[in-house]
Design a protein around this motif. Structure first.
Motif, PDB file in Angstrom:
ATOM      1  N   GLU A 160       0.806  -1.217   0.000  1.00 43.80           N
ATOM      2  CA  GLU A 160       0.000   0.000   0.000  1.00 43.80           C
ATOM      3  C   GLU A 160       0.843   1.273   0.000  1.00 43.80           C
ATOM      4  O   GLU A 160       0.503   2.256  -0.660  1.00 43.80           O
ATOM      5  CB  GLU A 160      -0.940  -0.010   1.212  1.00 43.80           C
ATOM      6  CG  GLU A 160      -1.901   1.155   1.284  1.00 43.80           C
ATOM      7  CD  GLU A 160      -2.852   1.068   2.470  1.00 43.80           C
ATOM      8  OE1 GLU A 160      -3.861   1.787   2.464  1.00 43.80           O
ATOM      9  OE2 GLU A 160      -2.575   0.268   3.404  1.00 43.80           O
ATOM     10  N   VAL A 161       1.946   1.274   0.739  1.00 47.68           N
ATOM     11  CA  VAL A 161       2.740   2.502   0.861  1.00 47.68           C
ATOM     12  C   VAL A 161       3.886   2.590  -0.136  1.00 47.68           C
ATOM     13  O   VAL A 161       4.506   3.649  -0.279  1.00 47.68           O
ATOM     14  CB  VAL A 161       3.298   2.668   2.298  1.00 47.68           C
ATOM     15  CG1 VAL A 161       2.171   2.857   3.295  1.00 47.68           C
ATOM     16  CG2 VAL A 161       4.187   1.487   2.690  1.00 47.68           C
ATOM     17  N   GLY A 162       4.187   1.494  -0.830  1.00 44.29           N
ATOM     18  CA  GLY A 162       5.266   1.541  -1.802  1.00 44.29           C
ATOM     19  C   GLY A 162       5.389   0.251  -2.584  1.00 44.29           C
ATOM     20  O   GLY A 162       5.233  -0.830  -2.021  1.00 44.29           O
ATOM     21  N   HIS A 163       5.662   0.347  -3.879  1.00 44.85           N
ATOM     22  CA  HIS A 163       5.878  -0.841  -4.708  1.00 44.85           C
ATOM     23  C   HIS A 163       6.517  -0.443  -6.036  1.00 44.85           C
ATOM     24  O   HIS A 163       6.599   0.738  -6.377  1.00 44.85           O
ATOM     25  CB  HIS A 163       4.565  -1.598  -4.959  1.00 44.85           C
ATOM     26  CG  HIS A 163       3.442  -0.732  -5.466  1.00 44.85           C
ATOM     27  ND1 HIS A 163       2.440  -0.256  -4.646  1.00 44.85           N
ATOM     28  CD2 HIS A 163       3.171  -0.235  -6.695  1.00 44.85           C
ATOM     29  CE1 HIS A 163       1.594   0.486  -5.367  1.00 44.85           C
ATOM     30  NE2 HIS A 163       2.020   0.515  -6.606  1.00 44.85           N
ATOM     31  N   GLY A 244       7.608   5.268  -3.557  1.00 40.54           N
ATOM     32  CA  GLY A 244       7.048   5.380  -2.216  1.00 40.54           C
ATOM     33  C   GLY A 244       7.985   4.916  -1.128  1.00 40.54           C
ATOM     34  O   GLY A 244       9.206   5.104  -1.191  1.00 40.54           O
ATOM     35  N   LYS A 245       7.418   4.273  -0.125  1.00 38.32           N
ATOM     36  CA  LYS A 245       8.151   3.877   1.077  1.00 38.32           C
ATOM     37  C   LYS A 245       8.212   2.355   1.181  1.00 38.32           C
ATOM     38  O   LYS A 245       7.260   1.653   0.844  1.00 38.32           O
ATOM     39  CB  LYS A 245       7.443   4.466   2.303  1.00 38.32           C
ATOM     40  CG  LYS A 245       8.141   4.193   3.623  1.00 38.32           C
ATOM     41  CD  LYS A 245       7.371   4.794   4.804  1.00 38.32           C
ATOM     42  CE  LYS A 245       7.516   6.290   4.894  1.00 38.32           C
ATOM     43  NZ  LYS A 245       6.934   6.829   6.138  1.00 38.32           N
ATOM     44  N   ASN A 246       9.346   1.850   1.648  1.00 32.68           N
ATOM     45  CA  ASN A 246       9.524   0.423   1.877  1.00 32.68           C
ATOM     46  C   ASN A 246       9.174   0.120   3.335  1.00 32.68           C
ATOM     47  O   ASN A 246       9.867   0.561   4.255  1.00 32.68           O
ATOM     48  CB  ASN A 246      10.969   0.019   1.586  1.00 32.68           C
ATOM     49  CG  ASN A 246      11.226  -1.459   1.829  1.00 32.68           C
ATOM     50  OD1 ASN A 246      10.351  -2.291   1.645  1.00 32.68           O
ATOM     51  ND2 ASN A 246      12.442  -1.789   2.236  1.00 32.68           N
ATOM     52  N   PHE A 247       8.085  -0.619   3.561  1.00 32.56           N
ATOM     53  CA  PHE A 247       7.689  -0.981   4.923  1.00 32.56           C
ATOM     54  C   PHE A 247       8.737  -1.923   5.516  1.00 32.56           C
ATOM     55  O   PHE A 247       9.194  -2.856   4.860  1.00 32.56           O
ATOM     56  CB  PHE A 247       6.327  -1.672   4.914  1.00 32.56           C
ATOM     57  CG  PHE A 247       5.804  -1.999   6.285  1.00 32.56           C
ATOM     58  CD1 PHE A 247       4.952  -1.124   6.941  1.00 32.56           C
ATOM     59  CD2 PHE A 247       6.179  -3.174   6.938  1.00 32.56           C
ATOM     60  CE1 PHE A 247       4.477  -1.412   8.209  1.00 32.56           C
ATOM     61  CE2 PHE A 247       5.713  -3.469   8.211  1.00 32.56           C
ATOM     62  CZ  PHE A 247       4.854  -2.581   8.849  1.00 32.56           C
ATOM     63  N   VAL A 248       9.128  -1.676   6.777  1.00 35.50           N
ATOM     64  CA  VAL A 248      10.074  -2.553   7.475  1.00 35.50           C
ATOM     65  C   VAL A 248       9.506  -2.936   8.838  1.00 35.50           C
ATOM     66  O   VAL A 248       8.768  -2.179   9.447  1.00 35.50           O
ATOM     67  CB  VAL A 248      11.462  -1.893   7.640  1.00 35.50           C
ATOM     68  CG1 VAL A 248      12.144  -1.760   6.290  1.00 35.50           C
ATOM     69  CG2 VAL A 248      11.359  -0.542   8.319  1.00 35.50           C
ATOM     70  N   PHE A 249       9.877  -4.141   9.292  1.00 34.16           N
ATOM     71  CA  PHE A 249       9.322  -4.679  10.523  1.00 34.16           C
ATOM     72  C   PHE A 249      10.188  -4.350  11.740  1.00 34.16           C
ATOM     73  O   PHE A 249      10.679  -5.236  12.440  1.00 34.16           O
ATOM     74  CB  PHE A 249       9.135  -6.193  10.391  1.00 34.16           C
ATOM     75  CG  PHE A 249       8.124  -6.585   9.350  1.00 34.16           C
ATOM     76  CD1 PHE A 249       6.794  -6.747   9.681  1.00 34.16           C
ATOM     77  CD2 PHE A 249       8.509  -6.769   8.031  1.00 34.16           C
ATOM     78  CE1 PHE A 249       5.849  -7.103   8.729  1.00 34.16           C
ATOM     79  CE2 PHE A 249       7.575  -7.119   7.057  1.00 34.16           C
ATOM     80  CZ  PHE A 249       6.244  -7.284   7.416  1.00 34.16           C
ATOM     81  N   ASP A 250      10.383  -3.068  11.970  1.00 37.77           N
ATOM     82  CA  ASP A 250      11.096  -2.654  13.174  1.00 37.77           C
ATOM     83  C   ASP A 250      10.505  -1.328  13.647  1.00 37.77           C
ATOM     84  O   ASP A 250       9.437  -0.923  13.176  1.00 37.77           O
ATOM     85  CB  ASP A 250      12.616  -2.565  12.927  1.00 37.77           C
ATOM     86  CG  ASP A 250      13.005  -1.605  11.807  1.00 37.77           C
ATOM     87  OD1 ASP A 250      12.511  -0.457  11.816  1.00 37.77           O
ATOM     88  OD2 ASP A 250      13.785  -1.990  10.916  1.00 37.77           O
ATOM     89  N   ILE A 261       4.284   9.838  -2.541  1.00 38.79           N
ATOM     90  CA  ILE A 261       3.370   9.350  -1.501  1.00 38.79           C
ATOM     91  C   ILE A 261       2.169   8.765  -2.227  1.00 38.79           C
ATOM     92  O   ILE A 261       1.357   9.496  -2.812  1.00 38.79           O
ATOM     93  CB  ILE A 261       2.946  10.472  -0.542  1.00 38.79           C
ATOM     94  CG1 ILE A 261       4.178  11.018   0.197  1.00 38.79           C
ATOM     95  CG2 ILE A 261       1.910   9.971   0.466  1.00 38.79           C
ATOM     96  CD1 ILE A 261       3.897  12.163   1.135  1.00 38.79           C
ATOM     97  N   ILE A 262       2.065   7.434  -2.229  1.00 33.35           N
ATOM     98  CA  ILE A 262       1.067   6.770  -3.063  1.00 33.35           C
ATOM     99  C   ILE A 262      -0.119   6.233  -2.268  1.00 33.35           C
ATOM    100  O   ILE A 262      -1.000   5.598  -2.835  1.00 33.35           O
ATOM    101  CB  ILE A 262       1.711   5.632  -3.871  1.00 33.35           C
ATOM    102  CG1 ILE A 262       2.218   4.527  -2.930  1.00 33.35           C
ATOM    103  CG2 ILE A 262       2.859   6.159  -4.728  1.00 33.35           C
ATOM    104  CD1 ILE A 262       2.704   3.289  -3.672  1.00 33.35           C
ATOM    105  N   SER A 263      -0.145   6.473  -0.964  1.00 32.81           N
ATOM    106  CA  SER A 263      -1.237   5.977  -0.132  1.00 32.81           C
ATOM    107  C   SER A 263      -1.919   7.138   0.591  1.00 32.81           C
ATOM    108  O   SER A 263      -1.489   8.291   0.483  1.00 32.81           O
ATOM    109  CB  SER A 263      -0.713   4.955   0.886  1.00 32.81           C
ATOM    110  OG  SER A 263       0.378   5.482   1.618  1.00 32.81           O
TER     111      SER A 263
END
Length: 338
Positions: A160-163, A244-250, A261-263
């Motif tokens: 959703e936030v980046g791809h 966009g942004k790369n979601f990270v699990f931290d 900004i795509i979301s």
């Protein structure tokens, strides 16, 4: 020594805030046969604890998956210790693209059945038969062909936030559900070039093997995932095709790749790609919230949670009793609305 943390999260966060040195956020993984995951886990914990490494590491019979934060002054020693393990010698270390050094505050190493839950039960499945690696340059070249199929093997809230431009989303909440869905969605494209990607490479590598297992012919996976692609593309002066942004699990919950900004904010619909967790501990929903809505709802996902979060702590604790966390902590596409 004690091989697990015994200090409160509050105290650990305070210590992190007071650190006078810089940290480097790193991720790495390796599919390999580990005979005794528990013994290997304990050895890692002892070595990394001494080097003040923080982060989350999963160990299983099939290998290792790690997202960690290493003090800069211990980085070379850390790498030497890591490379001293035969199956990890020379392993690629993905360095974070957008790093504030505060990604983790504690070291957790857990033994799991698998390093990435996949739901695969077919004994004939073999990770040795996996897709071909593509680096940043090869990825860009292959995707110039409109017939190339690019598949995002991350969860919907990551996509959703980046791809990547033109990437197909496999709309699921879990990787185990995505695998059969991807096979079904692409069943009429078995002879086309298919590139699979994820954050750091671990999911798309397994996905590429699963696609080959199911009769696909020309399957590739992005080496090192989005993180390695971005670093290499920038180093080599290549166009960065990720938007966009790369979601990270931290603790960061995302690293900026492009200014796009795509979301949208899940509460007001304004352009936004900032993830947050609802401050109501009985909810803790992961959602996208703009600064204006953060102020309006006090960091909560709804007026109901805002009301609960304003209650005295004793009342909030009473309300949380009996609540099933799995029902409240929900990242799904059917997330609750304000």
């Amino acid at each position: 020594m004690v091989l697990h943390n015994r200090v409160s999260a509050v105290e650990l966060r305070k210590r992190l805030a007071l650190e006078a040195f810089k940290r480097v956020t790193i991720s790495f993984y390796q599919y390999a046969k580990i005979e005794d995951p528990q013994a290997f886990r304990d050895q890692l914990y002892e070595a990394f604890f001494k080097l003040e490494v923080f982060g989350r590491i999963y160990v299983a019979h099939e290998g290792i998956n790690a997202q960690i934060s290493v003090p800069e002054h211990h980085y070379e020693t850390f790498r030497e210790r890591l490379y001293a393990v035969p199956f990890l010698n020379g392993i690629r270390l993905n360095i974070a693209v957008d790093d504030d050094g505060k990604s983790f505050f504690v070291l957790k190493i857990k033994v799991r059945e698998k390093i990435v839950a996949d739901g695969i039960t077919d004994p004939a499945f073999d990770m040795a038969n996996r897709g071909k690696y593509v680096d940043a340059q090869a990825f860009n070249e292959l995707t110039e062909d409109p017939e190339t199929v690019v598949v995002d093997m991350r969860n919907h809230y990551e996509y959703e936030v980046g791809h990547f431009e033109g990437a197909i989303e496999v709309p699921s909440d879990t990787f185990r559900d995505q695998l059969p869905m991807a096979v079904d969605m692409l069943k009429d494209k078995k002879d086309k070039n298919i590139i699979m990607y994820c954050t750091g490479g671990i999911r798309c590598e397994k996905a590429s093997a699963y696609m080959l297992h199911n009769g696909f012919k020309n399957v590739f996976h992005l080496e090192g995932g989005i993180i390695e692609y971005t670093n290499k593309a920038k180093q080599q002066g290549l166009p960065v095709k990720f938007k966009g942004k790369n979601f990270v699990f931290d603790e960061r919950l995302g690293e900026r790749i492009s200014e796009d900004i795509i979301s949208q904010c899940h509460q007001c619909g304004a352009p936004c790609d900032t993830h947050t967790n609802c401050l109501n501990e009985g909810c803790h929903l992961l959602f996208i919230q703009c600064e204006a809505c953060k102020q309006q709802y006090d960091g909560c996902c709804s007026e109901a949670c805002q009301t609960v979060n304003a209650l005295p702590e004793e009342e909030k604790a009473t309300l949380r009793k009996g609540v099933e966390k799995g029902l409240m902590f929900n990242k799904s596409r059917g997330r609750k609305k304000v």
